[in-house]
Scaffold this active site. Structure first.
Site, PDB file in Angstrom:
ATOM      1  N   GLU A 140      -0.208  -9.331  -1.603  1.00  0.00           N
ATOM      2  CA  GLU A 140      -1.632  -9.765  -1.835  1.00  0.00           C
ATOM      3  C   GLU A 140      -1.990  -9.699  -3.222  1.00  0.00           C
ATOM      4  OE1 GLU A 140      -2.847  -6.628   1.193  1.00  0.00           O
ATOM      5  OE2 GLU A 140      -3.964  -8.276   2.304  1.00  0.00           O
ATOM      6  N   ALA A 188       0.695  -1.197   0.003  1.00  0.00           N
ATOM      7  CA  ALA A 188      -0.019   0.010   0.034  1.00  0.00           C
ATOM      8  C   ALA A 188       0.800   1.286  -0.102  1.00  0.00           C
ATOM      9  CB  ALA A 188      -0.898   0.098   1.195  1.00  0.00           C
ATOM     10  N   GLU A 194       3.203  -5.675   7.217  1.00  0.00           N
ATOM     11  CA  GLU A 194       2.513  -4.484   7.838  1.00  0.00           C
ATOM     12  C   GLU A 194       2.466  -4.308   9.444  1.00  0.00           C
ATOM     13  OE1 GLU A 194       1.570  -7.140   5.924  1.00  0.00           O
ATOM     14  OE2 GLU A 194       0.104  -6.607   4.378  1.00  0.00           O
ATOM     15  N   GLY A 240       0.420  -5.113   0.481  1.00  0.00           N
ATOM     16  CA  GLY A 240      -0.483  -5.300  -0.691  1.00  0.00           C
ATOM     17  C   GLY A 240       0.332  -6.029  -1.753  1.00  0.00           C
TER      18      GLY A 240
HETATM   19  N1  CO8 Z   1       4.561   3.470  -0.068  1.00  0.00           N
HETATM   20  C1  CO8 Z   1       4.904   4.606  -0.636  1.00  0.00           C
HETATM   21  N2  CO8 Z   1       6.136   4.762  -1.059  1.00  0.00           N
HETATM   22  C2  CO8 Z   1       7.100   3.892  -0.802  1.00  0.00           C
HETATM   23  C3  CO8 Z   1       6.499   2.415  -0.511  1.00  0.00           C
HETATM   24  C4  CO8 Z   1       5.401   2.441  -0.214  1.00  0.00           C
HETATM   25  N3  CO8 Z   1       4.758   1.308   0.450  1.00  0.00           N
HETATM   26  N4  CO8 Z   1       7.679   1.755  -0.374  1.00  0.00           N
HETATM   27  C5  CO8 Z   1       8.575   2.338  -1.063  1.00  0.00           C
HETATM   28  N5  CO8 Z   1       8.500   3.698  -1.362  1.00  0.00           N
HETATM   29  C6  CO8 Z   1       9.122   4.715  -1.734  1.00  0.00           C
HETATM   30  C7  CO8 Z   1      10.401   5.055  -0.911  1.00  0.00           C
HETATM   31  O1  CO8 Z   1       9.752   6.163  -0.025  1.00  0.00           O
HETATM   32  C8  CO8 Z   1      11.465   5.694  -1.719  1.00  0.00           C
HETATM   33  O2  CO8 Z   1      10.931   7.076  -2.120  1.00  0.00           O
HETATM   34  P1  CO8 Z   1      11.775   8.077  -2.264  1.00  0.00           P
HETATM   35  O3  CO8 Z   1      12.942   7.792  -3.524  1.00  0.00           O
HETATM   36  O4  CO8 Z   1      11.068   9.410  -2.589  1.00  0.00           O
HETATM   37  O5  CO8 Z   1      12.684   8.244  -0.799  1.00  0.00           O
HETATM   38  C9  CO8 Z   1      11.277   4.814  -3.033  1.00  0.00           C
HETATM   39  O6  CO8 Z   1       9.968   4.142  -3.129  1.00  0.00           O
HETATM   40  C10 CO8 Z   1      12.516   3.604  -3.128  1.00  0.00           C
HETATM   41  O7  CO8 Z   1      12.338   3.020  -1.784  1.00  0.00           O
HETATM   42  P2  CO8 Z   1      13.629   2.427  -1.030  1.00  0.00           P
HETATM   43  O8  CO8 Z   1      14.686   3.630  -1.074  1.00  0.00           O
HETATM   44  O9  CO8 Z   1      13.227   2.204   0.310  1.00  0.00           O
HETATM   45  O10 CO8 Z   1      13.932   1.225  -1.909  1.00  0.00           O
HETATM   46  P3  CO8 Z   1      14.696  -0.020  -1.185  1.00  0.00           P
HETATM   47  O11 CO8 Z   1      15.080  -1.149  -2.531  1.00  0.00           O
HETATM   48  O12 CO8 Z   1      15.913   0.410  -0.381  1.00  0.00           O
HETATM   49  O13 CO8 Z   1      13.811  -0.760  -0.339  1.00  0.00           O
HETATM   50  C11 CO8 Z   1      11.497  -1.693  -0.096  1.00  0.00           C
HETATM   51  C12 CO8 Z   1      12.730  -1.238  -0.730  1.00  0.00           C
HETATM   52  C13 CO8 Z   1      12.249  -2.807   0.895  1.00  0.00           C
HETATM   53  C14 CO8 Z   1      10.420  -2.313  -0.617  1.00  0.00           C
HETATM   54  C15 CO8 Z   1      11.432  -0.413   1.161  1.00  0.00           C
HETATM   55  O14 CO8 Z   1      11.063   0.550   0.259  1.00  0.00           O
HETATM   56  C16 CO8 Z   1      10.118  -0.875   1.932  1.00  0.00           C
HETATM   57  O15 CO8 Z   1      10.286  -1.592   3.014  1.00  0.00           O
HETATM   58  N6  CO8 Z   1       8.869  -0.358   1.613  1.00  0.00           N
HETATM   59  C17 CO8 Z   1       7.686  -0.372   2.515  1.00  0.00           C
HETATM   60  C18 CO8 Z   1       7.256  -1.950   2.485  1.00  0.00           C
HETATM   61  C19 CO8 Z   1       5.997  -2.013   3.307  1.00  0.00           C
HETATM   62  O16 CO8 Z   1       5.959  -1.850   4.471  1.00  0.00           O
HETATM   63  N7  CO8 Z   1       5.037  -2.497   2.657  1.00  0.00           N
HETATM   64  C20 CO8 Z   1       3.788  -2.749   3.617  1.00  0.00           C
HETATM   65  C21 CO8 Z   1       2.817  -1.419   3.449  1.00  0.00           C
HETATM   66  S1  CO8 Z   1       1.271  -1.794   4.159  1.00  0.00           S
HETATM   67  C22 CO8 Z   1       0.473  -2.654   3.256  1.00  0.00           C
HETATM   68  O17 CO8 Z   1       0.748  -2.904   2.107  1.00  0.00           O
HETATM   69  C23 CO8 Z   1      -1.127  -3.047   3.815  1.00  0.00           C
HETATM   70  C24 CO8 Z   1      -1.900  -3.546   2.620  1.00  0.00           C
HETATM   71  C25 CO8 Z   1      -3.622  -3.150   3.013  1.00  0.00           C
HETATM   72  C26 CO8 Z   1      -4.139  -3.416   1.416  1.00  0.00           C
HETATM   73  C27 CO8 Z   1      -3.736  -3.147   0.271  1.00  0.00           C
HETATM   74  C28 CO8 Z   1      -4.377  -1.912  -0.213  1.00  0.00           C
HETATM   75  C29 CO8 Z   1      -4.132  -1.459  -1.605  1.00  0.00           C
END
Ligand code: CO8
Length: 255
Positions: free
Chosen positions: A110, A64, A130, A107
């Site tokens: 998912e 998400a 999450e 997500g």
């Molecule tokens: N949302 C928004 N922006 C994101 C997200 C995200 N989930 N993940 C990464 N980004 C952005 C980062 O902020 C970054 O932006 P910027 O360059 O402007 O700083 C850019 O993407 C690149 O990210 P990273 O530098 O962190 O890249 P890495 O390769 O180092 O890491 C990861 C990649 C491991 C994926 C890391 O970005 C991460 O951990 N992201 C978050 C993952 C997470 O916690 N996901 C769960 C979210 S909650 C959820 O999914 C609930 C589901 C509910 C139902 C679904 C509804 C649609």
């Protein structure tokens, strides 16, 4: 064409590519709607026999959109039934192959759980982090994941944020095949093309029966399967399939 995804029709396979490299395909409400609309369009397009979903970013999908989610109020999420990507993809009629590179998180995992044949690159990882955000799955992660891999491993993933490698996910039943990273797109396309080469109504019937097996008691599921099997006898493709076997030639299905 949008900044979030591309949709190309390659012979009988519709290739839906998530391409928001800046956010790693974070599932904004807009992207969820675009995925839904694209998959619905594929279901309605008789040229499409199978769908391939893949990512042009370094990861499959980061889940998400956290920055968007942080702005939503409890009233807004209830009114919008937020978790939008679940509304059509999981109900699609046509077979969906997904090619997973890098991380499929939250997500994003998912989305994978909603697809039919999951092809993973060797370095792919699957996780539900999450809980680290004090959030939880909202688009099937507690339900489809548990049906796919069982309670013990899904609770381990959901409660500890443990992610699974492609090989472990294969053993667990979340993934169908693991291939070399460099061959991921080509292999996944080959699988989608193979499915598309078979009789489309039969492929859809098989998918529907397997999908229904999650919800139906065995005796009911067996009756539905038998009825679907009987439907084949009405179809020209079935006659062609049997005739081509007897004639020792390749079948020519008309779908
Ligand atoms: N949302 C928004 N922006 C994101 C997200 C995200 N989930 N993940 C990464 N980004 C952005 C980062 O902020 C970054 O932006 P910027 O360059 O402007 O700083 C850019 O993407 C690149 O990210 P990273 O530098 O962190 O890249 P890495 O390769 O180092 O890491 C990861 C990649 C491991 C994926 C890391 O970005 C991460 O951990 N992201 C978050 C993952 C997470 O916690 N996901 C769960 C979210 S909650 C959820 O999914 C609930 C589901 C509910 C139902 C679904 C509804 C649609």
């Amino acid at each position: 064409m949008s900044i979030n995804l591309n949709l190309h029709l390659e012979t009988h396979v519709a290739h839906l590519q998530l391409c928001n490299t800046a956010t790693l395909n974070a599932l904004s409400i807009e992207l969820c709607k675009e995925i839904d609309d694209a998959v619905k369009a594929c279901d309605e397009d008789s040229r499409v026999k199978a769908v391939l979903i893949s990512s042009a970013a370094k990861h499959f999908c980061a889940g998400a959109d956290i920055s968007e989610m942080s702005q939503l109020t409890p009233e807004q999420v209830r009114e919008q039934a937020f978790a939008g990507c679940v509304s059509y993809l999981a109900r699609a009629r046509k077979p969906i192959v997904v090619a997973v590179n890098g991380m499929a998180l939250g997500g994003g995992c998912e989305l994978v759980e909603m697809c039919d044949v999951v092809v993973a690159g060797k370095s792919a990882k699957f996780g539900h982090p999450e809980i680290t955000l004090a959030a939880m799955p909202g688009a099937g992660g507690t339900q489809r994941l548990t049906r796919a891999i069982g309670k013990a491993l899904s609770l381990d993933m959901l409660l500890t944020a443990r992610s699974l490698t492609a090989d472990v996910a294969l053993q667990a039943g979340l993934v169908s095949r693991v291939v070399d990273d460099v061959e991921l797109q080509a292999e996944a396309m080959k699988i989608a093309e193979k499915i598309a080469s078979f009789s489309a109504p039969v492929a859809q019937r098989i998918k529907a029966c397997v999908r229904n097996s999650d919800d139906l008691p065995l005796d009911r599921g067996l009756v539905e399967e038998m009825q679907a099997f009987h439907e084949c006898f009405r179809e020209d493709d079935f006659k062609e399939g049997l005739a081509s076997f007897m004639d020792k030639r390749r079948p020519s299905f008309r779908h």
